[in-house]
Write a protein that holds these residues in place. Structure first.
Motif, short mmCIF file in Angstrom:
data_model
loop_
_atom_site.label_atom_id
_atom_site.label_comp_id
_atom_site.label_asym_id
_atom_site.label_seq_id
_atom_site.Cartn_x
_atom_site.Cartn_y
_atom_site.Cartn_z
N ARG A 1 8.92 1.78 12.66
CA ARG A 1 7.76 1.26 11.97
C ARG A 1 6.36 2.04 12.38
NH1 ARG A 1 8.91 -3.53 9.62
NH2 ARG A 1 6.67 -4.25 9.57
N VAL A 2 6.46 3.15 11.89
CA VAL A 2 5.21 4.11 12.24
C VAL A 2 4.99 4.57 10.79
CG1 VAL A 2 4.79 6.27 13.11
CG2 VAL A 2 5.99 4.77 14.37
N VAL A 3 3.67 4.65 10.58
CA VAL A 3 3.07 5.29 9.36
C VAL A 3 2.25 6.63 9.52
CG1 VAL A 3 1.42 5.02 7.68
CG2 VAL A 3 3.24 3.33 7.77
N ILE A 4 2.20 7.49 8.81
CA ILE A 4 1.55 8.90 9.12
C ILE A 4 0.65 8.92 8.06
CG2 ILE A 4 1.50 11.34 9.42
CD1 ILE A 4 4.32 10.88 10.68
N TYR B 1 0.76 -1.08 -0.06
CA TYR B 1 -0.07 0.02 -0.03
C TYR B 1 0.70 1.33 0.08
CZ TYR B 1 -3.93 -2.79 1.06
OH TYR B 1 -4.89 -3.86 0.91
N GLU B 2 0.35 2.43 -0.62
CA GLU B 2 1.15 3.73 -0.61
C GLU B 2 0.59 4.36 0.48
OE1 GLU B 2 1.05 7.53 -3.33
OE2 GLU B 2 0.93 5.56 -4.22
N VAL B 3 1.53 4.94 1.42
CA VAL B 3 1.10 5.66 2.59
C VAL B 3 1.70 7.17 2.41
CG1 VAL B 3 0.87 3.54 4.18
CG2 VAL B 3 3.17 4.76 3.86
N ASP B 4 1.03 7.87 3.17
CA ASP B 4 1.55 9.37 3.02
C ASP B 4 2.91 9.49 3.70
OD1 ASP B 4 -0.80 10.20 1.99
OD2 ASP B 4 -1.82 10.39 4.02
N PHE B 5 3.40 9.20 4.77
CA PHE B 5 4.71 9.18 5.13
C PHE B 5 4.99 7.90 6.15
CE2 PHE B 5 3.14 13.27 5.12
CZ PHE B 5 4.09 14.05 4.59
N GLU B 6 6.20 7.26 6.00
CA GLU B 6 6.69 6.07 6.53
C GLU B 6 7.90 6.23 7.17
OE1 GLU B 6 7.95 1.54 5.59
OE2 GLU B 6 7.46 3.00 4.15
N PHE B 7 7.91 5.88 8.66
CA PHE B 7 9.37 5.81 9.38
C PHE B 7 9.61 4.42 9.52
CE2 PHE B 7 7.71 9.91 10.30
CZ PHE B 7 8.69 10.86 10.33
N PRO B 8 10.48 3.80 8.79
CA PRO B 8 10.70 2.21 8.64
C PRO B 8 11.03 1.84 10.02
CG PRO B 8 11.54 3.09 6.42
CD PRO B 8 11.30 4.25 7.63
N VAL B 9 11.88 2.77 10.62
CA VAL B 9 12.27 2.44 12.05
C VAL B 9 11.79 3.58 12.81
CG1 VAL B 9 14.24 1.87 13.69
CG2 VAL B 9 14.43 1.02 11.26
N ASN C 1 -5.74 -1.63 8.21
CA ASN C 1 -5.52 -2.98 8.83
C ASN C 1 -4.38 -3.58 8.34
OD1 ASN C 1 -7.84 -2.20 10.21
ND2 ASN C 1 -9.17 -3.48 8.87
N ALA C 2 -4.19 -3.59 7.13
CA ALA C 2 -2.96 -4.30 6.45
C ALA C 2 -1.60 -3.63 7.07
CB ALA C 2 -3.17 -4.23 4.84
N VAL C 3 -1.54 -2.51 7.11
CA VAL C 3 -0.54 -1.80 7.65
C VAL C 3 -0.20 -2.17 9.16
CG1 VAL C 3 0.64 0.51 8.10
CG2 VAL C 3 -0.32 -0.03 6.05
N VAL C 4 -1.36 -2.08 9.97
CA VAL C 4 -1.29 -2.43 11.32
C VAL C 4 -0.66 -3.90 11.33
CG1 VAL C 4 -2.55 -3.05 13.48
CG2 VAL C 4 -2.75 -0.76 12.16
N ILE D 1 0.11 3.39 13.60
CA ILE D 1 -0.22 4.57 12.53
C ILE D 1 -0.97 5.75 13.39
CG2 ILE D 1 -2.25 5.20 10.83
CD1 ILE D 1 -2.31 2.13 9.79
N LEU D 2 -0.36 7.12 12.66
CA LEU D 2 -0.91 8.11 13.46
C LEU D 2 -1.62 9.02 12.26
CD1 LEU D 2 2.30 9.59 14.92
CD2 LEU D 2 0.32 8.67 16.16
N ARG D 3 -2.74 9.24 12.57
CA ARG D 3 -3.59 9.86 11.49
C ARG D 3 -3.80 11.44 11.96
NH1 ARG D 3 -6.00 5.64 8.44
NH2 ARG D 3 -6.56 7.26 6.90
N PHE D 4 -3.75 12.25 11.01
CA PHE D 4 -4.11 13.63 11.19
C PHE D 4 -4.85 14.34 10.05
CE2 PHE D 4 0.22 12.81 12.98
CZ PHE D 4 0.03 13.29 14.36
#
Length: 71
Positions: free
Chosen positions: A11-14, A1-9, A36-39, A45-48
Motif C-alpha cells: 500500500r505505497v503510492v509514488i 484517483y490516478e497516481v503515478d505508481f502504485e504498489f498495492p502491497v 489526502n484521499a490516498v492517505v 506516499i513517496l514524492r519525488f
C-alpha cells in the motif's frame, strides 16, 4: 484517483512532481486533495521531483526499496 505508481502491497503510492505539470495553484491544490484521499485510504506516499529521478536515481530506488521491501 490516478497516481503515478502504485504498489498495492504494501500500500505505497509514488508521485513524481515536475514544474511542467505542477506550476499553477489549481494543479497544486488538486494534488493535495488527492494525496489526502490516498492517505485516508491507507496508503503511504513517496514524492519525488523529476530532478530526483534524473540526477539521483540510486537514492530514489533505495528509498522505494526501503518502503516497499523493507530493505
Amino acid at each position: 484517483y490516478e497516481v503515478d505508481f502504485e504498489f498495492p502491497v504494501p500500500r505505497v503510492v509514488i508521485e513524481v512532481d515536475g514544474l511542467a505539470y505542477h506550476s499553477d495553484a489549481e494543479t497544486f491544490g488538486r494534488d493535495r486533495v488527492k494525496q489526502n484521499a490516498v492517505v485516508m485510504a491507507g496508503y503511504r506516499i513517496l514524492r519525488f521531483t523529476w530532478f530526483d529521478l534524473t540526477e539521483y536515481p540510486g537514492r530514489v530506488i533505495a528509498e522505494v526499496e526501503r518502503v516497499t521491501c523493507g530493505v
